[in-house]
Design an enzyme around this catalytic site. Structure first.
Site: not given
Ligand SMILES: NC(=O)c1ccc[n+]([C@@H]2O[C@H](COP(=O)([O-])OP(=O)(O)OC[C@H]3O[C@@H](n4cnc5c(N)ncnc54)[C@H](O)[C@@H]3O)[C@@H](O)[C@H]2O)c1
Length: 273
Positions: A35, A179, A214, A77-78
């Site tokens: 995302l 979560y 994703t 890291d965030v």
């Molecule tokens: N994909 C879904 O279905 C979905 C649904 C609901 C919510 N979300 C939320 O959307 C967000 C993005 O999800 P996604 O599916 O794109 O995941 P993703 O794993 O494809 O991307 C997440 C990114 O965050 C980075 N990351 C993780 N921990 C980190 C940290 N501590 N510091 C810096 N960077 C960090 C990872 O390296 C990765 O590039 C997340 O917060 C996830 O919980 C996703």
């Protein structure tokens, strides 16, 4: 006499909002994948200088190089204050810093107690909350400080922060306790953050996505992904990352959206499992 709306003024304002992204600087956490990556691509297309902040430095670099121009990256890291300060400094140097999108996040599947009554791993719970909730807050507090120093637009607006929760904030499934807690915290921060930042003209909104296609879900076999998508009310498919990015752009451009959590889920309501 009934006062008629000033349509010309309304039109001028809508142009002003559409200009918000162009020539601004944006910071996207988790911007190297999923995302976040879709959001970076959409903001760059709209004319923003994007700083990708991700702990996956290799992916962040590759994306920044592919997009070129004013796109940069910072690794870290965030939850790490110094790393976030560095990323915010880069975003501030890249242009007028007005947009923050928090996408970094992790998941964890474990029940409160296991089949034999063994308790949930406490460190795992703390880690999920540290990344998803504390990390989002850490980025918000540091980035908002920088945005508050920019010159405001005509109506006093300085910028916008978009956080990413999940439908698990409302209907966490079995095994989603950590979560859900972390994402519920992000939803709960939305109104007080918007209130805290209103005096400096920064809006805060949260997106609560449902099942998005994703890399996370890309690891599942095609049949399982189709089964997940067919549980969505309509359309019966997983959400596209571009649909998430489109909502980020809409929130940024629409200056009247504030303090709100928006579900992006095709009407999905998650069952217990
Ligand atoms: N994909 C879904 O279905 C979905 C649904 C609901 C919510 N979300 C939320 O959307 C967000 C993005 O999800 P996604 O599916 O794109 O995941 P993703 O794993 O494809 O991307 C997440 C990114 O965050 C980075 N990351 C993780 N921990 C980190 C940290 N501590 N510091 C810096 N960077 C960090 C990872 O390296 C990765 O590039 C997340 O917060 C996830 O919980 C996703």
């Amino acid at each position: 006499m009934v006062r008629s709306p000033d349509w010309a003024a309304a039109e001028r304002l809508s142009y002003r909002f559409a200009m918000l992204i162009d020539n601004t600087s944006a910071l996207v956490t988790g911007g190297a994948s999923g995302l976040g990556e879709a959001t970076v691509r959409a903001l760059v297309r709209k004319g923003a200088a994007c700083t990708i902040f991700d702990r996956d430095e290799a992916r962040a670099r590759v994306l920044a190089e592919e997009l070129g121009g004013a796109t940069g990256y910072a690794a870290g890291d965030v939850g790490d204050a110094a790393a976030v300060e560095d990323a915010v400094a880069k975003a501030t140097e890249a242009g007028t810093f007005r947009i923050v999108v928090n996408c970094a996040g992790i998941g964890w599947a474990q029940r409160t107690i296991g089949r034999q009554g063994e308790p949930h791993d406490l460190e795992a719970f703390k880690t999920v909350v540290a990344v998803n909730l504390t990390g989002t807050f850490n980025v918000m507090r540091i980035a908002a400080g920088a945005i508050s120093k920019t010159v405001p637009l005509d109506d006093g607006e300085r910028g916008v922060i978009v956080n990413t929760a999940s439908v698990a904030a409302f209907e966490g499934q079995i095994g989603q306790i950590s979560y859900s807690a972390s994402k519920g915290g992000i939803v709960a921060m939305t109104v007080p953050a918007a209130r805290d930042l209103a005096p400096v003209g920064i809006r805060v909104c949260t997106i609560a996505p449902g099942l998005m296609d994703t890399p996370l879900l890309g690891l599942l076999p095609e049949e399982q992904r189709r089964a997940l998508g067919s549980g969505v009310l309509f359309p019966r498919r997983l959400g596209y990352p571009a649909e998430f990015a489109q909502l980020v752009v809409s929130i940024a451009e629409n200056g009247y959206l504030n303090g709100e959590t928006i579900r992006l889920d095709g009407g999905l309501r998650m069952p217990p499992k």
